[in-house]
Each structure stands twice: as structure tokens, then as C-alpha cells.
Motif scaffolding. Structure first.
Motif, PDB file in Angstrom:
ATOM      1  N   LYS A   1     -27.843 -55.303  45.927  1.00 58.21           N
ATOM      2  CA  LYS A   1     -27.990 -56.724  46.243  1.00 58.21           C
ATOM      3  C   LYS A   1     -26.863 -57.157  47.180  1.00 58.21           C
ATOM      4  O   LYS A   1     -25.723 -56.715  47.057  1.00 58.21           O
ATOM      5  CB  LYS A   1     -27.951 -57.572  44.966  1.00 58.21           C
ATOM      6  N   LEU A   2     -27.225 -58.021  48.139  1.00 58.37           N
ATOM      7  CA  LEU A   2     -26.250 -58.625  49.051  1.00 58.37           C
ATOM      8  C   LEU A   2     -26.199 -60.124  48.799  1.00 58.37           C
ATOM      9  O   LEU A   2     -27.231 -60.786  48.695  1.00 58.37           O
ATOM     10  CB  LEU A   2     -26.641 -58.364  50.508  1.00 58.37           C
ATOM     11  N   ASP A   3     -25.000 -60.627  48.705  1.00 59.68           N
ATOM     12  CA  ASP A   3     -24.757 -62.060  48.534  1.00 59.68           C
ATOM     13  C   ASP A   3     -24.021 -62.522  49.796  1.00 59.68           C
ATOM     14  O   ASP A   3     -22.929 -62.042  50.100  1.00 59.68           O
ATOM     15  CB  ASP A   3     -23.900 -62.282  47.287  1.00 59.68           C
ATOM     16  N   TYR A   4     -24.658 -63.439  50.551  1.00 60.71           N
ATOM     17  CA  TYR A   4     -24.036 -63.877  51.791  1.00 60.71           C
ATOM     18  C   TYR A   4     -24.315 -65.349  52.050  1.00 60.71           C
ATOM     19  O   TYR A   4     -25.248 -65.946  51.480  1.00 60.71           O
ATOM     20  CB  TYR A   4     -24.516 -63.035  52.978  1.00 60.71           C
ATOM     21  N   ALA A   5     -23.486 -65.929  52.923  1.00 59.29           N
ATOM     22  CA  ALA A   5     -23.648 -67.335  53.312  1.00 59.29           C
ATOM     23  C   ALA A   5     -23.908 -67.408  54.810  1.00 59.29           C
ATOM     24  O   ALA A   5     -23.291 -66.673  55.598  1.00 59.29           O
ATOM     25  CB  ALA A   5     -22.385 -68.125  52.956  1.00 59.29           C
ATOM     26  N   ALA A   6     -24.815 -68.286  55.199  1.00 55.18           N
ATOM     27  CA  ALA A   6     -25.150 -68.507  56.604  1.00 55.18           C
ATOM     28  C   ALA A   6     -24.955 -69.990  56.924  1.00 55.18           C
ATOM     29  O   ALA A   6     -25.653 -70.848  56.371  1.00 55.18           O
ATOM     30  CB  ALA A   6     -26.583 -68.081  56.879  1.00 55.18           C
TER      31      ALA A   6
ATOM     32  N   CYS B   1     -20.362 -62.532  50.957  1.00 57.71           N
ATOM     33  CA  CYS B   1     -19.759 -63.009  49.705  1.00 57.71           C
ATOM     34  C   CYS B   1     -19.531 -61.870  48.721  1.00 57.71           C
ATOM     35  O   CYS B   1     -18.480 -61.796  48.087  1.00 57.71           O
ATOM     36  CB  CYS B   1     -20.645 -64.076  49.065  1.00 57.71           C
ATOM     37  N   ASN B   2     -20.519 -60.954  48.608  1.00 56.75           N
ATOM     38  CA  ASN B   2     -20.366 -59.858  47.651  1.00 56.75           C
ATOM     39  C   ASN B   2     -21.447 -58.814  47.894  1.00 56.75           C
ATOM     40  O   ASN B   2     -22.507 -59.109  48.465  1.00 56.75           O
ATOM     41  CB  ASN B   2     -20.456 -60.382  46.221  1.00 56.75           C
ATOM     42  N   ARG B   3     -21.153 -57.601  47.465  1.00 58.13           N
ATOM     43  CA  ARG B   3     -22.146 -56.526  47.413  1.00 58.13           C
ATOM     44  C   ARG B   3     -22.264 -56.061  45.964  1.00 58.13           C
ATOM     45  O   ARG B   3     -21.259 -55.814  45.317  1.00 58.13           O
ATOM     46  CB  ARG B   3     -21.734 -55.315  48.268  1.00 58.13           C
ATOM     47  N   THR B   4     -23.489 -55.963  45.483  1.00 56.33           N
ATOM     48  CA  THR B   4     -23.727 -55.391  44.163  1.00 56.33           C
ATOM     49  C   THR B   4     -24.184 -53.963  44.358  1.00 56.33           C
ATOM     50  O   THR B   4     -25.144 -53.700  45.087  1.00 56.33           O
ATOM     51  CB  THR B   4     -24.803 -56.190  43.401  1.00 56.33           C
TER      52      THR B   4
ATOM     53  N   ALA C   1     -30.067 -61.227  47.920  1.00 54.22           N
ATOM     54  CA  ALA C   1     -31.306 -60.489  48.153  1.00 54.22           C
ATOM     55  C   ALA C   1     -31.019 -58.992  48.183  1.00 54.22           C
ATOM     56  O   ALA C   1     -29.890 -58.560  48.443  1.00 54.22           O
ATOM     57  CB  ALA C   1     -31.938 -60.918  49.482  1.00 54.22           C
ATOM     58  N   ALA C   2     -32.070 -58.207  47.918  1.00 48.13           N
ATOM     59  CA  ALA C   2     -31.963 -56.753  48.072  1.00 48.13           C
ATOM     60  C   ALA C   2     -31.786 -56.431  49.556  1.00 48.13           C
ATOM     61  O   ALA C   2     -32.282 -57.168  50.419  1.00 48.13           O
ATOM     62  CB  ALA C   2     -33.223 -56.084  47.533  1.00 48.13           C
ATOM     63  N   PRO C   3     -31.093 -55.352  49.901  1.00 53.21           N
ATOM     64  CA  PRO C   3     -30.878 -55.017  51.309  1.00 53.21           C
ATOM     65  C   PRO C   3     -32.163 -54.958  52.121  1.00 53.21           C
ATOM     66  O   PRO C   3     -32.190 -55.384  53.278  1.00 53.21           O
ATOM     67  CB  PRO C   3     -30.196 -53.648  51.238  1.00 53.21           C
ATOM     68  N   SER C   4     -33.235 -54.452  51.523  1.00 60.23           N
ATOM     69  CA  SER C   4     -34.503 -54.347  52.247  1.00 60.23           C
ATOM     70  C   SER C   4     -35.139 -55.698  52.528  1.00 60.23           C
ATOM     71  O   SER C   4     -36.034 -55.804  53.368  1.00 60.23           O
ATOM     72  CB  SER C   4     -35.478 -53.475  51.455  1.00 60.23           C
TER      73      SER C   4
ATOM     74  N   GLU D   1     -15.487 -49.261  63.236  1.00 57.72           N
ATOM     75  CA  GLU D   1     -14.750 -48.363  62.361  1.00 57.72           C
ATOM     76  C   GLU D   1     -15.749 -47.555  61.521  1.00 57.72           C
ATOM     77  O   GLU D   1     -16.957 -47.789  61.558  1.00 57.72           O
ATOM     78  CB  GLU D   1     -13.815 -49.179  61.449  1.00 57.72           C
ATOM     79  N   TRP D   2     -15.240 -46.600  60.754  1.00 53.73           N
ATOM     80  CA  TRP D   2     -16.110 -45.803  59.883  1.00 53.73           C
ATOM     81  C   TRP D   2     -16.848 -46.716  58.903  1.00 53.73           C
ATOM     82  O   TRP D   2     -16.247 -47.616  58.313  1.00 53.73           O
ATOM     83  CB  TRP D   2     -15.293 -44.791  59.092  1.00 53.73           C
ATOM     84  N   LEU D   3     -18.152 -46.492  58.744  1.00 51.71           N
ATOM     85  CA  LEU D   3     -18.985 -47.268  57.822  1.00 51.71           C
ATOM     86  C   LEU D   3     -19.631 -46.341  56.803  1.00 51.71           C
ATOM     87  O   LEU D   3     -20.083 -45.239  57.149  1.00 51.71           O
ATOM     88  CB  LEU D   3     -20.103 -47.983  58.585  1.00 51.71           C
ATOM     89  N   ASN D   4     -19.695 -46.785  55.555  1.00 49.83           N
ATOM     90  CA  ASN D   4     -20.502 -46.066  54.571  1.00 49.83           C
ATOM     91  C   ASN D   4     -21.962 -46.168  54.972  1.00 49.83           C
ATOM     92  O   ASN D   4     -22.458 -47.260  55.271  1.00 49.83           O
ATOM     93  CB  ASN D   4     -20.312 -46.663  53.179  1.00 49.83           C
ATOM     94  N   ILE D   5     -22.666 -45.054  54.982  1.00 52.85           N
ATOM     95  CA  ILE D   5     -24.080 -45.086  55.367  1.00 52.85           C
ATOM     96  C   ILE D   5     -24.871 -46.001  54.440  1.00 52.85           C
ATOM     97  O   ILE D   5     -25.844 -46.637  54.834  1.00 52.85           O
ATOM     98  CB  ILE D   5     -24.688 -43.664  55.373  1.00 52.85           C
ATOM     99  N   SER D   6     -24.403 -46.130  53.184  1.00 54.47           N
ATOM    100  CA  SER D   6     -25.103 -46.969  52.213  1.00 54.47           C
ATOM    101  C   SER D   6     -24.996 -48.457  52.542  1.00 54.47           C
ATOM    102  O   SER D   6     -25.773 -49.261  52.025  1.00 54.47           O
ATOM    103  CB  SER D   6     -24.567 -46.713  50.799  1.00 54.47           C
ATOM    104  N   ASN D   7     -24.030 -48.831  53.409  1.00 55.79           N
ATOM    105  CA  ASN D   7     -23.901 -50.243  53.774  1.00 55.79           C
ATOM    106  C   ASN D   7     -24.921 -50.673  54.812  1.00 55.79           C
ATOM    107  O   ASN D   7     -25.187 -51.865  54.981  1.00 55.79           O
ATOM    108  CB  ASN D   7     -22.501 -50.528  54.328  1.00 55.79           C
ATOM    109  N   LEU D   8     -25.479 -49.711  55.536  1.00 54.79           N
ATOM    110  CA  LEU D   8     -26.426 -50.036  56.595  1.00 54.79           C
ATOM    111  C   LEU D   8     -27.779 -50.430  56.004  1.00 54.79           C
ATOM    112  O   LEU D   8     -28.116 -50.031  54.888  1.00 54.79           O
ATOM    113  CB  LEU D   8     -26.603 -48.842  57.530  1.00 54.79           C
ATOM    114  N   PRO D   9     -28.576 -51.206  56.730  1.00 51.58           N
ATOM    115  CA  PRO D   9     -29.910 -51.562  56.247  1.00 51.58           C
ATOM    116  C   PRO D   9     -30.721 -50.306  55.937  1.00 51.58           C
ATOM    117  O   PRO D   9     -30.641 -49.311  56.675  1.00 51.58           O
ATOM    118  CB  PRO D   9     -30.528 -52.331  57.430  1.00 51.58           C
TER     119      PRO D   9
END
Length: 417
Positions: A284-289, A373-376, A334-337, A231-239
Motif C-alpha cells: 500500500k502507498l499513502d501519499y498526498a497530492a 506519506c508512507n509505504r506499507t 492505494a495498492a501500487p497497482s 540513485e539506486w532504487l529497490n525494484i519493489s518500489n517501482l510500479p
């Protein structure tokens, strides 16, 4: 295959409608035209005061065949040649034409991509019945049309600073979105060479149908059932590292293979748009693995699907992992980078508390159940303003070019034999 790849990428860089190629080039003789009793140099199509001869028509069909492009659809080739004549008429009136030096440089570039000299390249085509002038005319039209459209519309196509801000999502009033298709191919030490060759083959495809068929056959992503279509993605969501690569694609173009941990990825651009709603950048990305033994076995994938149904938030995974070794669950901020590339790509496709079961670890032996979990969000500028400005301008130039050709067709007198 190198030769086909070079030409395919050139075709994708212009404003002509893409033609879907086969993976393997096939050189074959075309059938005689329907007007077999006529001279090859008699008109097959009349476009205003200009004509397309049967010879031009047959040469273009053969040229596409030599490049591994379908040559059995005469209707599509006729349409392309009509558009070409209309473009030439406009450029002739404007005094725009490609210089011999520019055309030769274009041919040199094609030949170099196929690891051939220009002489070897033209001889290869000549041996298959394609006149060198057919190649030169084709290249000259592409180059001149690009220059003409740029000179006529670039001042209108350039985005303003406010438009760039909106595309970056920095004003809260807009953003830039991309429509992609994806192929994610898992890799382990035993399949690296085979996967790299397959990915190279896929990167040379033309057209959305061909890419979707490859996704359905080879991709391990959850989108394989939809032909890899996202689906359409915000370019800012990509790495951050992927954003300029995606913005550099023309519609229909495919990225070179992108190496990820335990996988190779390819993306095809299907669309680009500006949106009115804000798309702030991510700080910042908050995720669980959560790691499941068994890799992509049917049993493990079934377990992951069941897990998606059982939990609502990342915090629910703590209960699932209770009494298991601590290393089966990671919670990361962590930061996206700083996020591993394959994880960052998967997270870009997820909304908050959505999960993915595409990735693996431990050479494919462990399935990675990934949950966002979340995007800052913030107003960072990981994607350069130049990348965004160029992407917006190219999108608008393509739209101007398509609209102009459509108008020229509407005003033209076209007759076909």
C-alpha cells in the motif's frame, strides 16, 4: 530512423561494449588508413595467430557510419575487432559457430525493423561501400558469442531459489536494486504529436552521455540537472507494471516511450545489483497530492520549492490547504497497482515525507505537488520469479563474458601497425 533503431537495439542486446550513435545517420567516406602504401589485405593488427586486415578495419568503420554510429574513433574500432578475434579463437576451439540460417534470420530481423527486405537492406549498405560479408560476419559473431557464453556459463549464472527470494526481498535478507536514468516529458493536447516523435528519437540513443544530454534538454523531472540520473532504487518500489520492463533491460538500454497521464517517460538502465539488506515488497502507498494553479511556470515552481522548505510531513499540507476548496488536496491510500502510473513512478523515487513537483494535471495548467506519506510493506509477488531469475542470469552472463575477454586479452600476443 527505423533502421537505426533496429540495429541499436540489437547492439544493446549483446555483450559488446556499447557505442554511442548520433540521432541522424550520416554516410560518409572514411579517410585512407595510415598504411596507405600497403595492401588493403595486409595486417593492420595481429591477434595471436589471426590478423585484422586494413580492409576489415575500414569496412567496420564504414559499417558503423552507415548505421549512424561514430566512425572517426579508430582506436575504439581496433579494440572491438581485437575482442572479436579473441572471441572467434575461443569459439573456434570449442567448435561453436552460428549457422547460416541463424545469421540470415538475424539479418532478416534487422531489415524488418527498418521496414525493408533483407535484399533492400544489404543493397542500402552495399551502396555505401559495405560488403554483405561484413554484415554477416558481424551478426554471426554476436549470435555465436551469445550462444557460447550461455553454453559455458549458464549453469553457473542461474540463480537459486534463495537468491530469487532475496532479489524479491522476500526473506528479509536481501533485495534487487536498479540504477536508472529518467526523462519525463510533459504532454498536452497541443504537443502530443511532437512529444511522441521526440520520445521515439530519444529511445534510439546509445550511451549514457547521449541520454543524459537529452534529459538535461528535455526532461521536466527534478533530475534534469543531474542528466536524469537517479540513485539506486529497490525494484519493489517501482510500479508493478514497470518492474518487468526495467528488469528486461540490458545495461545501457533505453525503454520504449512509456505513456503516463500528461507525460511520456523513458528510462535507461545503468546498473543492477543484489543487496544484503532486505527490500520487502509494497502492499500500500499513502501519499498526498496538492494542486497548484499555474502549471510549470517559474512562479508556481518557485512556490512549490518554497512549500518543500516549509513542511515536514504530509499532515502539514492540511494546514496549507486550510480555507481552500477541498479539491486542492487529495490524501490517498492505494495498492501500487491502483496508483496512476506517473504518480507511482515519482513515488518510487521518494523517501517518506519527501516531495516532488514534476507532474502536472489539467493539460499542464496545474502543478501537482506530490508527497510520499508512507509505504506499507508485505511479501507480495507482483514481479514474476521468472523476470527476476532472467535478469540475474543475464547480469551474471555479461560479467562472465567481460571477465573472459579481459583474460583472453591478458594472455594474447597483440601487435598493431
Amino acid at each position: 530512423m527505423q533502421l537505426i533503431s533496429g540495429f541499436s537495439r540489437f547492439l544493446r542486446s549483446g555483450w559488446l561494449k556499447p557505442v554511442t550513435p548520433a540521432l541522424v545517420a550520416a554516410v560518409f567516406a572514411i579517410a585512407p588508413h595510415q598504411g596507405g602504401t600497403q595492401s588493403l589485405f595486409s595486417p593492420a593488427i595481429r591477434v595471436n595467430q589471426d590478423i585484422v586486415t586494413w580492409y576489415e578495419l575500414e569496412q567496420r568503420l564504414q559499417f558503423l557510419n552507415v548505421l549512424g554510429l561514430p566512425g572517426d574513433n579508430e582506436a575504439d574500432v581496433r579494440d572491438a575487432l581485437i575482442d572479436e578475434k579473441l572471441r572467434k579463437q575461443v569459439m573456434r576451439d570449442a567448435g561453436v559457430q552460428a549457422t547460416p540460417e541463424a545469421v540470415q534470420l538475424g539479418i532478416d530481423e534487422f531489415a524488418a525493423r527498418g521496414q525493408l527486405s533483407s535484399e533492400q537492406f544489404l543493397k542500402l549498405l552495399g551502396d555505401a561501400g559495405v560488403d554483405p560479408e561484413t554484415v554477416r560476419d558481424y551478426v554471426a559473431d554476436q549470435l555465436a558469442w551469445r550462444d557460447y557464453i550461455s553454453s559455458r556459463y549458464l549453469s553457473q549464472a542461474r540463480p537459486t531459489e534463495d537468491e530469487i527470494d532475496r532479489a524479491l526481498g522476500q526473506t528479509g535478507g536481501g533485495g534487487l536494486q536498479v540504477l536508472l536514468s529518467e526523462i519525463i516529458i510533459p504532454v498536452n493536447p497541443q504537443t502530443v504529436a511532437q512529444t511522441e516523435l521526440l520520445a521515439e528519437e530519444i529511445s534510439r540513443l546509445e550511451g549514457q552521455d547521449a541520454f543524459s544530454a537529452a534529459a538535461a534538454q528535455y526532461s521536466a523531472a527534478a533530475t534534469r540537472g543531474q542528466g536524469g540520473r537517479l540513485e539506486w532504487l529497490n525494484i519493489s518500489n517501482l510500479p508493478p507494471a514497470l518492474q518487468p520492463v526495467i528488469l528486461g533491460l540490458q545495461t545501457g538500454e533505453i525503454t520504449d516511450p512509456i505513456t503516463l497521464p500528461n507525460a511520456v517517460a523513458l528510462f535507461q538502465m545503468r546498473g543492477l545489483r543484489e543487496v544484503a539488506t532486505g527490500a520487502p515488497r509494497i502492499s500500500k502507498l499513502d501519499y498526498a497530492a496538492y494542486y497548484l494553479p499555474g502549471g510549470r511556470s517559474a512562479e508556481t515552481l518557485s512556490r512549490a520549492a518554497k512549500l518543500k522548505e516549509e513542511i515536514d510531513t504530509c499532515d502539514d499540507l492540511y494546514g496549507i490547504a486550510k480555507d481552500q476548496p477541498a479539491e486542492v488536496l487529495d490524501r490517498v491510500e492505494a495498492a501500487p497497482s491502483e496508483v496512476p502510473g506517473d504518480i507511482a513512478v515519482e513515488l518510487a523515487k521518494l523517501d517518506r515525507n519527501e516531495a516532488s513537483a514534476t507532474l502536472t494535471r489539467n493539460n499542464g495548467q496545474t502543478l501537482l505537488f506530490l508527497m510520499l506519506c508512507n509505504r506499507t510493506r508485505d511479501l507480495g509477488e507482483d514481479t514474476s520469479r521468472g523476470d527476476v531469475a532472467n535478469a540475474l542470469a543475464q547480469q551474471r552472463l555479461q560479467a562472465f563474458a567481460a571477465s573472459l575477454v579481459e583474460q583472453l586479452r591478458a594472455d594474447a600476443v597483440i601487435t598493431q601497425e
